[in-house]
Design a protein around this motif. Sequence first.
Motif, PDB file in Angstrom:
ATOM      1  N   LEU A 170     -14.177  -6.504 -15.023  1.00 32.91           N
ATOM      2  CA  LEU A 170     -12.730  -6.563 -15.147  1.00 32.91           C
ATOM      3  C   LEU A 170     -12.071  -5.911 -13.935  1.00 32.91           C
ATOM      4  CD1 LEU A 170     -12.465  -5.354 -18.861  1.00 32.91           C
ATOM      5  CD2 LEU A 170     -12.633  -7.708 -18.059  1.00 32.91           C
ATOM      6  N   ARG A 171     -11.066  -6.598 -13.399  1.00 30.02           N
ATOM      7  CA  ARG A 171     -10.267  -6.032 -12.307  1.00 30.02           C
ATOM      8  C   ARG A 171      -8.828  -5.916 -12.802  1.00 30.02           C
ATOM      9  NH1 ARG A 171     -10.301  -9.874  -7.753  1.00 30.02           N
ATOM     10  NH2 ARG A 171     -11.325 -11.427  -9.058  1.00 30.02           N
ATOM     11  N   PRO A 172      -8.436  -4.745 -13.311  1.00 25.40           N
ATOM     12  CA  PRO A 172      -7.078  -4.612 -13.840  1.00 25.40           C
ATOM     13  C   PRO A 172      -6.023  -4.902 -12.777  1.00 25.40           C
ATOM     14  CG  PRO A 172      -8.436  -2.761 -14.545  1.00 25.40           C
ATOM     15  CD  PRO A 172      -9.218  -3.508 -13.500  1.00 25.40           C
ATOM     16  N   VAL A 173      -4.947  -5.568 -13.180  1.00 29.53           N
ATOM     17  CA  VAL A 173      -3.850  -5.860 -12.267  1.00 29.53           C
ATOM     18  C   VAL A 173      -3.132  -4.574 -11.872  1.00 29.53           C
ATOM     19  CG1 VAL A 173      -1.581  -6.951 -12.102  1.00 29.53           C
ATOM     20  CG2 VAL A 173      -3.519  -8.225 -13.052  1.00 29.53           C
ATOM     21  N   SER A 174      -2.908  -3.705 -12.855  1.00 26.35           N
ATOM     22  CA  SER A 174      -2.185  -2.466 -12.589  1.00 26.35           C
ATOM     23  C   SER A 174      -3.089  -1.457 -11.896  1.00 26.35           C
ATOM     24  CB  SER A 174      -1.652  -1.876 -13.895  1.00 26.35           C
ATOM     25  OG  SER A 174      -1.034  -0.625 -13.666  1.00 26.35           O
ATOM     26  N   ALA A 175      -2.596  -0.867 -10.799  1.00 28.16           N
ATOM     27  CA  ALA A 175      -3.370   0.170 -10.121  1.00 28.16           C
ATOM     28  C   ALA A 175      -3.406   1.443 -10.944  1.00 28.16           C
ATOM     29  CB  ALA A 175      -2.761   0.459  -8.747  1.00 28.16           C
ATOM     30  N   ALA A 176      -2.344   1.708 -11.693  1.00 30.64           N
ATOM     31  CA  ALA A 176      -2.247   2.920 -12.513  1.00 30.64           C
ATOM     32  C   ALA A 176      -2.505   2.574 -13.973  1.00 30.64           C
ATOM     33  CB  ALA A 176      -0.869   3.554 -12.354  1.00 30.64           C
ATOM     34  N   LEU A 177      -3.516   3.193 -14.559  1.00 31.36           N
ATOM     35  CA  LEU A 177      -3.843   2.991 -15.964  1.00 31.36           C
ATOM     36  C   LEU A 177      -3.430   4.221 -16.762  1.00 31.36           C
ATOM     37  CD1 LEU A 177      -7.445   1.532 -15.503  1.00 31.36           C
ATOM     38  CD2 LEU A 177      -5.345   0.244 -15.937  1.00 31.36           C
ATOM     39  N   SER A 178      -2.985   3.999 -17.973  1.00 30.67           N
ATOM     40  CA  SER A 178      -2.620   5.109 -18.851  1.00 30.67           C
ATOM     41  C   SER A 178      -3.832   5.551 -19.664  1.00 30.67           C
ATOM     42  CB  SER A 178      -1.498   4.688 -19.800  1.00 30.67           C
ATOM     43  OG  SER A 178      -1.991   3.711 -20.731  1.00 30.67           O
ATOM     44  N   ILE A 206      -7.605  -3.025  -2.197  1.00 30.41           N
ATOM     45  CA  ILE A 206      -6.740  -2.134  -1.438  1.00 30.41           C
ATOM     46  C   ILE A 206      -7.084  -0.702  -1.821  1.00 30.41           C
ATOM     47  CG2 ILE A 206      -4.891  -3.847  -1.318  1.00 30.41           C
ATOM     48  CD1 ILE A 206      -3.422  -2.276  -3.493  1.00 30.41           C
ATOM     49  N   PRO A 207      -6.735   0.288  -0.995  1.00 29.20           N
ATOM     50  CA  PRO A 207      -7.012   1.681  -1.354  1.00 29.20           C
ATOM     51  C   PRO A 207      -6.369   2.025  -2.691  1.00 29.20           C
ATOM     52  CG  PRO A 207      -6.432   1.543   0.962  1.00 29.20           C
ATOM     53  CD  PRO A 207      -6.165   0.179   0.368  1.00 29.20           C
ATOM     54  N   PRO A 208      -7.013   2.876  -3.491  1.00 32.25           N
ATOM     55  CA  PRO A 208      -6.509   3.159  -4.839  1.00 32.25           C
ATOM     56  C   PRO A 208      -5.157   3.858  -4.871  1.00 32.25           C
ATOM     57  CG  PRO A 208      -8.285   4.663  -4.261  1.00 32.25           C
ATOM     58  CD  PRO A 208      -8.251   3.603  -3.198  1.00 32.25           C
ATOM     59  N   LEU A 209      -4.786   4.501  -3.756  1.00 30.56           N
ATOM     60  CA  LEU A 209      -3.515   5.228  -3.709  1.00 30.56           C
ATOM     61  C   LEU A 209      -2.508   4.541  -2.784  1.00 30.56           C
ATOM     62  CD1 LEU A 209      -4.956   8.855  -3.616  1.00 30.56           C
ATOM     63  CD2 LEU A 209      -3.967   7.664  -5.574  1.00 30.56           C
ATOM     64  N   SER A 210      -2.663   3.235  -2.608  1.00 34.61           N
ATOM     65  CA  SER A 210      -1.707   2.490  -1.774  1.00 34.61           C
ATOM     66  C   SER A 210      -0.289   2.649  -2.321  1.00 34.61           C
ATOM     67  CB  SER A 210      -2.068   1.001  -1.750  1.00 34.61           C
ATOM     68  OG  SER A 210      -3.223   0.782  -0.990  1.00 34.61           O
ATOM     69  N   ALA A 224      -0.640  -1.254   1.679  1.00 34.82           N
ATOM     70  CA  ALA A 224      -1.384  -2.514   1.678  1.00 34.82           C
ATOM     71  C   ALA A 224      -0.951  -3.459   0.562  1.00 34.82           C
ATOM     72  CB  ALA A 224      -2.883  -2.228   1.549  1.00 34.82           C
ATOM     73  N   THR A 225      -0.223  -2.963  -0.422  1.00 34.74           N
ATOM     74  CA  THR A 225       0.065  -3.759  -1.621  1.00 34.74           C
ATOM     75  C   THR A 225       0.829  -5.048  -1.327  1.00 34.74           C
ATOM     76  OG1 THR A 225       0.115  -1.690  -2.886  1.00 34.74           O
ATOM     77  CG2 THR A 225       0.997  -3.651  -3.957  1.00 34.74           C
ATOM     78  N   PRO A 226       1.941  -5.013  -0.578  1.00 36.51           N
ATOM     79  CA  PRO A 226       2.677  -6.275  -0.353  1.00 36.51           C
ATOM     80  C   PRO A 226       1.850  -7.330   0.376  1.00 36.51           C
ATOM     81  CG  PRO A 226       4.038  -4.366   0.222  1.00 36.51           C
ATOM     82  CD  PRO A 226       2.645  -3.864   0.017  1.00 36.51           C
ATOM     83  N   ILE A 227       1.064  -6.902   1.363  1.00 42.33           N
ATOM     84  CA  ILE A 227       0.227  -7.870   2.094  1.00 42.33           C
ATOM     85  C   ILE A 227      -0.807  -8.474   1.152  1.00 42.33           C
ATOM     86  CG2 ILE A 227      -1.502  -8.090   3.916  1.00 42.33           C
ATOM     87  CD1 ILE A 227       0.921  -7.514   5.358  1.00 42.33           C
ATOM     88  N   ALA A 228      -1.453  -7.617   0.328  1.00 46.20           N
ATOM     89  CA  ALA A 228      -2.480  -8.105  -0.594  1.00 46.20           C
ATOM     90  C   ALA A 228      -1.882  -9.086  -1.601  1.00 46.20           C
ATOM     91  CB  ALA A 228      -3.135  -6.932  -1.314  1.00 46.20           C
ATOM     92  N   ASP A 229      -0.701  -8.779  -2.126  1.00 46.60           N
ATOM     93  CA  ASP A 229      -0.065  -9.670  -3.101  1.00 46.60           C
ATOM     94  C   ASP A 229       0.288 -11.012  -2.474  1.00 46.60           C
ATOM     95  OD1 ASP A 229      -0.272  -7.764  -5.074  1.00 46.60           O
ATOM     96  OD2 ASP A 229       1.801  -7.061  -4.886  1.00 46.60           O
ATOM     97  N   ALA A 230       0.840 -10.974  -1.260  1.00 49.14           N
ATOM     98  CA  ALA A 230       1.211 -12.223  -0.588  1.00 49.14           C
ATOM     99  C   ALA A 230      -0.024 -13.060  -0.270  1.00 49.14           C
ATOM    100  CB  ALA A 230       1.986 -11.911   0.688  1.00 49.14           C
ATOM    101  N   GLY A 249      -4.612  -0.012   4.276  1.00 50.69           N
ATOM    102  CA  GLY A 249      -3.497   0.613   4.963  1.00 50.69           C
ATOM    103  C   GLY A 249      -3.777   2.018   5.431  1.00 50.69           C
ATOM    104  N   GLY A 250      -5.009   2.505   5.201  1.00 53.06           N
ATOM    105  CA  GLY A 250      -5.380   3.846   5.622  1.00 53.06           C
ATOM    106  C   GLY A 250      -5.097   4.871   4.541  1.00 53.06           C
ATOM    107  N   GLY A 251      -5.014   6.145   4.941  1.00 49.29           N
ATOM    108  CA  GLY A 251      -4.782   7.218   3.997  1.00 49.29           C
ATOM    109  C   GLY A 251      -6.038   7.997   3.692  1.00 49.29           C
ATOM    110  N   VAL A 252      -5.910   8.998   2.833  1.00 51.56           N
ATOM    111  CA  VAL A 252      -7.020   9.895   2.520  1.00 51.56           C
ATOM    112  C   VAL A 252      -8.205   9.135   1.945  1.00 51.56           C
ATOM    113  CG1 VAL A 252      -7.731  11.851   1.092  1.00 51.56           C
ATOM    114  CG2 VAL A 252      -5.488  11.873   2.193  1.00 51.56           C
ATOM    115  N   LEU A 253      -7.927   8.196   1.060  1.00 49.05           N
ATOM    116  CA  LEU A 253      -9.000   7.437   0.408  1.00 49.05           C
ATOM    117  C   LEU A 253      -8.975   5.991   0.881  1.00 49.05           C
ATOM    118  CD1 LEU A 253      -8.781   8.898  -3.226  1.00 49.05           C
ATOM    119  CD2 LEU A 253     -10.252   9.614  -1.330  1.00 49.05           C
TER     120      LEU A 253
END
Length: 451
Positions: A35-43, A102-106, A116-122, A144-148
């Motif tokens: 499964l690849r959840p659409v939402s990056a943030a899960l509750s 994309i990085p998990p904290l994009s 990276a999110t807008p490019i990935a979605d497009a 898009g870079g970043g810590v992770l």
Amino acid sequence: MTVASHRIDTNTLRRGACPSITAPMQTGDGLLVRLRPVSAALSAQDLLALADIARRHGNGLIEITARGNIQLRGLIDASVPRLAADLAAAGIETRTGVAIEIPPLSGVDPSEIADATPIADALRNAIAAAALTLAPKLAIVVDGGGVLSLSDMVADIRLDAIETNEGALWRLAIGGDRETARSVALLPSDAVVDGTMAVVSALAAAGPATRGRDLDVPTLSANLSEGDNGQEAISWFKSGPRHPVGKHHIGSRLVLGVAPAYGQVHADRLAALVQSLSACGAMEFRLATHRTLLVCGLSEEGLSAAQGAAEREGFWCTDKAPGRSVSICAGAAGCASASFDTHAAADAVVAHAAGLLDGSVDIHISGCPKGCAHPARAAVTLCGTADGVGLVLNGKASDPALATVPADGFVPAIQRLGALLRNRRAESETAKSLLDRTAPDTIVSAYQGHQ
């Protein structure tokens, strides 16, 4: 979502394709669904629902994959449509189609070069609209870079953000991680999707088995009029990412990365962890690479309590966890192709050759030569074969083994190898340095017991 819309394609019940709800994979313990959840943030409720679904429709085993997806094991044909219906009822939407990572904290990490999110979605929308036939395991990274960041993730197509005086540009490359992928072009944001689709179209035109590594870079570069070929871009990148397990300061936020041992956990234990972390103040969870779950919203005090809760449930939660450098597949307990117990083998490496596990090199333990858990090269690969457990240095599970020992002789072999490395290691020396200066014949002799 209706049950009928998730009819199983029995032609895809085979190894080698990416398992999904519509195309589960047959393994040694039943069907497997990724499964690849659409939402990056899960509750917390999302994760508790996944745990309940894993118990009701499978054998309760849940895996976080090396690319940060969720796998549910032990399903049967009749349970897969019900699983799909329960996911919909829980409001958990999953992605289909080409995997775009994309990085998990994009969009959250202030140190990233670009979101990276807008490019990935497009790009995802463009590929879906094109309706091309592509390789089943085709993978795209938009980093898009970043810590992770995802600099160490192998992909057929990579887009890496680069910081310049004129703003962010994107390096388009194929067939590798950030260092090994071959540069095709350096593109501005408004040309990235079209440039990448030119590569996607080339893959489709070459046939459904074509991967990024198979394409000709000069031809692709010549067909892209925007930007240069990005050959010098690799020198512009910042340092590589941190391992996601452990404590991270992301701007003003605290994030804790926790990982189930070797990526696998029972649903009951995951549910207990989520409830404990919520009591510590966790506000959301994000799936990350290297089989990691990121815990967000913690205070300093809450983070300390969360680490204690994770340790009690058997999760790794510090950057010193020895097993975090080890990639393993399900092994003989969960896959009919595997010829030995990969979990027990990993425990033996941790117990007897911990000097390999300082994080400077990757260790891959594969039940068979397919190497599903770590398709890229690793410093040390231990691979199950018909003759036993083979040793591969600086290669893949599919490469010829330099030496093989019977499965029942594996633990003594690892004990000998661990002793050799301990005796040769200089003070403060990394595992990478030690392996680099040790002759392969010496390592092979220790593994086989011919010292």
